[in-house]
Motif scaffolding. Structure first.
Motif, PDB file in Angstrom:
ATOM      1  N   TRP A  55       0.946  -1.191   0.197  1.00  0.00           N
ATOM      2  CA  TRP A  55       0.070  -0.015   0.086  1.00  0.00           C
ATOM      3  C   TRP A  55       0.871   1.247   0.099  1.00  0.00           C
ATOM      4  O   TRP A  55       0.599   2.110  -0.677  1.00  0.00           O
ATOM      5  N   ALA A  56       1.992   1.089   0.895  1.00  0.00           N
ATOM      6  CA  ALA A  56       2.846   2.501   1.044  1.00  0.00           C
ATOM      7  C   ALA A  56       3.411   2.732  -0.440  1.00  0.00           C
ATOM      8  O   ALA A  56       3.860   3.877  -0.701  1.00  0.00           O
ATOM      9  N   VAL A  57       3.706   1.871  -1.116  1.00  0.00           N
ATOM     10  CA  VAL A  57       4.645   2.039  -2.353  1.00  0.00           C
ATOM     11  C   VAL A  57       3.727   2.009  -3.627  1.00  0.00           C
ATOM     12  O   VAL A  57       4.328   2.455  -4.901  1.00  0.00           O
ATOM     13  N   CYS A  58       2.346   1.614  -3.537  1.00  0.00           N
ATOM     14  CA  CYS A  58       1.580   1.909  -4.886  1.00  0.00           C
ATOM     15  C   CYS A  58       1.418   3.286  -5.304  1.00  0.00           C
ATOM     16  O   CYS A  58       0.658   3.960  -4.701  1.00  0.00           O
ATOM     17  N   PRO A  59       1.894   3.682  -6.422  1.00  0.00           N
ATOM     18  CA  PRO A  59       1.461   4.986  -7.009  1.00  0.00           C
ATOM     19  C   PRO A  59       0.182   5.419  -7.277  1.00  0.00           C
ATOM     20  O   PRO A  59      -0.188   6.484  -7.791  1.00  0.00           O
ATOM     21  N   ASP A  60      -0.641   4.205  -7.413  1.00  0.00           N
ATOM     22  CA  ASP A  60      -2.101   4.672  -8.010  1.00  0.00           C
ATOM     23  C   ASP A  60      -3.038   4.353  -6.776  1.00  0.00           C
ATOM     24  O   ASP A  60      -4.131   4.439  -7.034  1.00  0.00           O
ATOM     25  N   MET A  61      -2.423   3.942  -5.521  1.00  0.00           N
ATOM     26  CA  MET A  61      -3.333   3.887  -4.254  1.00  0.00           C
ATOM     27  C   MET A  61      -4.404   2.771  -4.723  1.00  0.00           C
ATOM     28  O   MET A  61      -5.627   2.917  -4.515  1.00  0.00           O
ATOM     29  N   SER A  62      -3.958   1.745  -5.423  1.00  0.00           N
ATOM     30  CA  SER A  62      -5.050   0.597  -5.772  1.00  0.00           C
ATOM     31  C   SER A  62      -4.808  -0.353  -4.950  1.00  0.00           C
ATOM     32  O   SER A  62      -5.682  -1.488  -5.017  1.00  0.00           O
ATOM     33  N   ILE A  63      -4.378  -0.428  -3.739  1.00  0.00           N
ATOM     34  CA  ILE A  63      -4.475  -1.538  -2.994  1.00  0.00           C
ATOM     35  C   ILE A  63      -5.485  -0.981  -2.043  1.00  0.00           C
ATOM     36  O   ILE A  63      -5.547  -0.069  -1.354  1.00  0.00           O
ATOM     37  N   GLU A  64      -6.436  -2.013  -1.746  1.00  0.00           N
ATOM     38  CA  GLU A  64      -7.642  -1.634  -1.117  1.00  0.00           C
ATOM     39  C   GLU A  64      -7.446  -1.826   0.364  1.00  0.00           C
ATOM     40  O   GLU A  64      -7.084  -3.185   0.733  1.00  0.00           O
ATOM     41  N   VAL A  65      -7.911  -1.116   1.187  1.00  0.00           N
ATOM     42  CA  VAL A  65      -7.741  -1.301   2.785  1.00  0.00           C
ATOM     43  C   VAL A  65      -8.858  -1.082   3.394  1.00  0.00           C
ATOM     44  O   VAL A  65      -9.770  -0.103   3.121  1.00  0.00           O
ATOM     45  N   LYS A  66      -9.308  -1.893   4.483  1.00  0.00           N
ATOM     46  CA  LYS A  66     -10.425  -1.827   5.320  1.00  0.00           C
ATOM     47  C   LYS A  66      -9.741  -2.170   6.654  1.00  0.00           C
ATOM     48  O   LYS A  66      -9.387  -3.253   7.010  1.00  0.00           O
ATOM     49  N   ASP A  67     -10.101  -1.303   7.736  1.00  0.00           N
ATOM     50  CA  ASP A  67      -9.791  -1.640   9.202  1.00  0.00           C
ATOM     51  C   ASP A  67      -8.237  -1.921   9.281  1.00  0.00           C
ATOM     52  O   ASP A  67      -7.783  -2.943  10.014  1.00  0.00           O
ATOM     53  N   GLY A  68      -7.263  -1.359   8.541  1.00  0.00           N
ATOM     54  CA  GLY A  68      -5.716  -1.463   8.670  1.00  0.00           C
ATOM     55  C   GLY A  68      -5.300  -2.750   7.781  1.00  0.00           C
ATOM     56  O   GLY A  68      -4.092  -3.158   8.119  1.00  0.00           O
ATOM     57  N   LYS A  69      -6.362  -3.508   7.113  1.00  0.00           N
ATOM     58  CA  LYS A  69      -5.770  -4.670   6.520  1.00  0.00           C
ATOM     59  C   LYS A  69      -6.059  -4.586   5.114  1.00  0.00           C
ATOM     60  O   LYS A  69      -6.979  -4.194   4.658  1.00  0.00           O
ATOM     61  N   MET A  70      -5.313  -5.186   4.087  1.00  0.00           N
ATOM     62  CA  MET A  70      -5.597  -5.440   2.588  1.00  0.00           C
ATOM     63  C   MET A  70      -6.623  -6.109   2.610  1.00  0.00           C
ATOM     64  O   MET A  70      -6.880  -7.267   3.115  1.00  0.00           O
ATOM     65  N   VAL A  71      -7.672  -5.509   1.440  1.00  0.00           N
ATOM     66  CA  VAL A  71      -8.831  -6.632   1.356  1.00  0.00           C
ATOM     67  C   VAL A  71      -8.722  -6.789  -0.118  1.00  0.00           C
ATOM     68  O   VAL A  71      -9.649  -7.510  -0.684  1.00  0.00           O
ATOM     69  N   GLY A  72      -8.014  -6.395  -0.970  1.00  0.00           N
ATOM     70  CA  GLY A  72      -8.076  -6.576  -2.412  1.00  0.00           C
ATOM     71  C   GLY A  72      -7.187  -5.404  -3.274  1.00  0.00           C
ATOM     72  O   GLY A  72      -6.474  -4.663  -2.545  1.00  0.00           O
ATOM     73  N   ILE A  73      -7.479  -5.366  -4.689  1.00  0.00           N
ATOM     74  CA  ILE A  73      -6.811  -4.680  -5.500  1.00  0.00           C
ATOM     75  C   ILE A  73      -7.607  -3.903  -6.528  1.00  0.00           C
ATOM     76  O   ILE A  73      -8.583  -4.575  -6.826  1.00  0.00           O
ATOM     77  N   ASP A  74      -7.707  -2.663  -6.481  1.00  0.00           N
ATOM     78  CA  ASP A  74      -8.822  -2.009  -7.485  1.00  0.00           C
ATOM     79  C   ASP A  74      -8.197  -2.007  -8.719  1.00  0.00           C
ATOM     80  O   ASP A  74      -7.223  -1.064  -9.069  1.00  0.00           O
ATOM     81  N   TYR A  75      -8.577  -2.886  -9.669  1.00  0.00           N
ATOM     82  CA  TYR A  75      -8.099  -3.277 -10.878  1.00  0.00           C
ATOM     83  C   TYR A  75      -8.451  -2.039 -11.753  1.00  0.00           C
ATOM     84  O   TYR A  75      -7.911  -1.871 -12.859  1.00  0.00           O
ATOM     85  N   ASP A  76      -9.643  -1.423 -11.673  1.00  0.00           N
ATOM     86  CA  ASP A  76     -10.050  -0.039 -12.342  1.00  0.00           C
ATOM     87  C   ASP A  76      -8.786   0.819 -12.391  1.00  0.00           C
ATOM     88  O   ASP A  76      -8.852   1.603 -13.320  1.00  0.00           O
ATOM     89  N   PHE A  77      -7.846   0.903 -11.230  1.00  0.00           N
ATOM     90  CA  PHE A  77      -6.890   1.956 -11.516  1.00  0.00           C
ATOM     91  C   PHE A  77      -5.314   1.568 -11.587  1.00  0.00           C
ATOM     92  O   PHE A  77      -4.663   2.274 -11.602  1.00  0.00           O
ATOM     93  N   CYS A  78      -5.292  -0.020 -11.122  1.00  0.00           N
ATOM     94  CA  CYS A  78      -3.870  -0.485 -11.237  1.00  0.00           C
ATOM     95  C   CYS A  78      -3.318  -0.506 -12.613  1.00  0.00           C
ATOM     96  O   CYS A  78      -3.982  -1.130 -13.481  1.00  0.00           O
ATOM     97  N   LYS A  79      -2.216   0.220 -12.658  1.00  0.00           N
ATOM     98  CA  LYS A  79      -1.603   0.235 -14.227  1.00  0.00           C
ATOM     99  C   LYS A  79      -0.820  -1.013 -14.391  1.00  0.00           C
ATOM    100  O   LYS A  79       0.154  -1.084 -15.466  1.00  0.00           O
ATOM    101  N   GLY A  80      -0.221  -1.766 -13.463  1.00  0.00           N
ATOM    102  CA  GLY A  80       0.535  -2.907 -13.435  1.00  0.00           C
ATOM    103  C   GLY A  80       1.933  -2.443 -13.507  1.00  0.00           C
ATOM    104  O   GLY A  80       2.825  -3.259 -14.040  1.00  0.00           O
ATOM    105  N   CYS A  81       2.482  -1.768 -12.748  1.00  0.00           N
ATOM    106  CA  CYS A  81       3.622  -1.323 -12.616  1.00  0.00           C
ATOM    107  C   CYS A  81       4.480  -2.357 -12.044  1.00  0.00           C
ATOM    108  O   CYS A  81       5.838  -2.685 -12.266  1.00  0.00           O
ATOM    109  N   GLY A  82       3.832  -3.107 -11.078  1.00  0.00           N
ATOM    110  CA  GLY A  82       4.688  -4.102 -10.261  1.00  0.00           C
ATOM    111  C   GLY A  82       5.500  -3.869  -9.065  1.00  0.00           C
ATOM    112  O   GLY A  82       6.112  -4.644  -8.408  1.00  0.00           O
ATOM    113  N   VAL A  83       5.523  -2.411  -8.735  1.00  0.00           N
ATOM    114  CA  VAL A  83       5.994  -2.059  -7.550  1.00  0.00           C
ATOM    115  C   VAL A  83       5.566  -2.794  -6.323  1.00  0.00           C
ATOM    116  O   VAL A  83       6.408  -3.176  -5.593  1.00  0.00           O
ATOM    117  N   CYS A  84       4.391  -3.085  -6.234  1.00  0.00           N
ATOM    118  CA  CYS A  84       3.767  -3.710  -4.739  1.00  0.00           C
ATOM    119  C   CYS A  84       4.393  -5.145  -4.893  1.00  0.00           C
ATOM    120  O   CYS A  84       4.631  -5.706  -3.694  1.00  0.00           O
TER     121      CYS A  84
END
Length: 99
Positions: A55-84
Motif C-alpha cells: 500500500w505504501a509504495v503503490c503509486p495509484d493507491m490501488s491497494i484496497e484497505v479496510k480496518d488496517g488490512k489489505m482487502v484487495g486490489i482496485d483493478y480499475d486504477f492499477c496500471k500494472g507497474c509491479g512495484v507492490c
C-alpha cells in the motif's frame, strides 16, 4: 467557465488552443486507467501479513484497505507497474500477464 472547444475540419489554425495548454483540471478518479495494464498483481490472502508495504509504495493507491488490512486490489486504477509485487516479502503478490 471551461475553455473546452469542439474542433472540426472547418476549424481554422488560429482558432486552436495553444499546444500543451491544459484546458480543464483533471482528476485521476474520473478516469479508469487500469485498462493500460499488460501485467497485473494477483493477491494471495492466505500468505498476506497485512504489513501494508504494498500500500505504501503503490503509486495509484490501488491497494484496497479496510480496518488496517489489505482487502484487495482496485483493478480499475492499477496500471500494472509491479512495484507492490517487488515490495512484498511474503509471496502474497504475484505478477502475471493480463488476459
Amino acid at each position: 467557465m471551461s475553455k473546452r472547444m469542439n474542433v472540426s475540419p472547418e476549424t481554422k489554425w488560429h482558432e486552436l488552443p495553444i499546444g500543451g495548454e491544459v484546458l480543464d483540471a483533471g482528476n485521476a478518479a474520473d478516469f479508469k486507467t487500469g485498462d493500460w495494464r499488460s501485467m497485473k498483481p494477483v493477491w494471495h490472502e492466505d500468505k498476506c501479513k497485512h504489513c501494508m508495504f504494498c500500500w505504501a509504495v503503490c503509486p495509484d493507491m490501488s491497494i484496497e484497505v479496510k480496518d488496517g488490512k489489505m482487502v484487495g486490489i482496485d483493478y480499475d486504477f492499477c496500471k500494472g507497474c509491479g512495484v507492490c509485487t517487488a515490495q512484498c516479502k511474503f509471496g502474497a503478490l504475484d505478477f502475471v500477464i493480463e488476459e
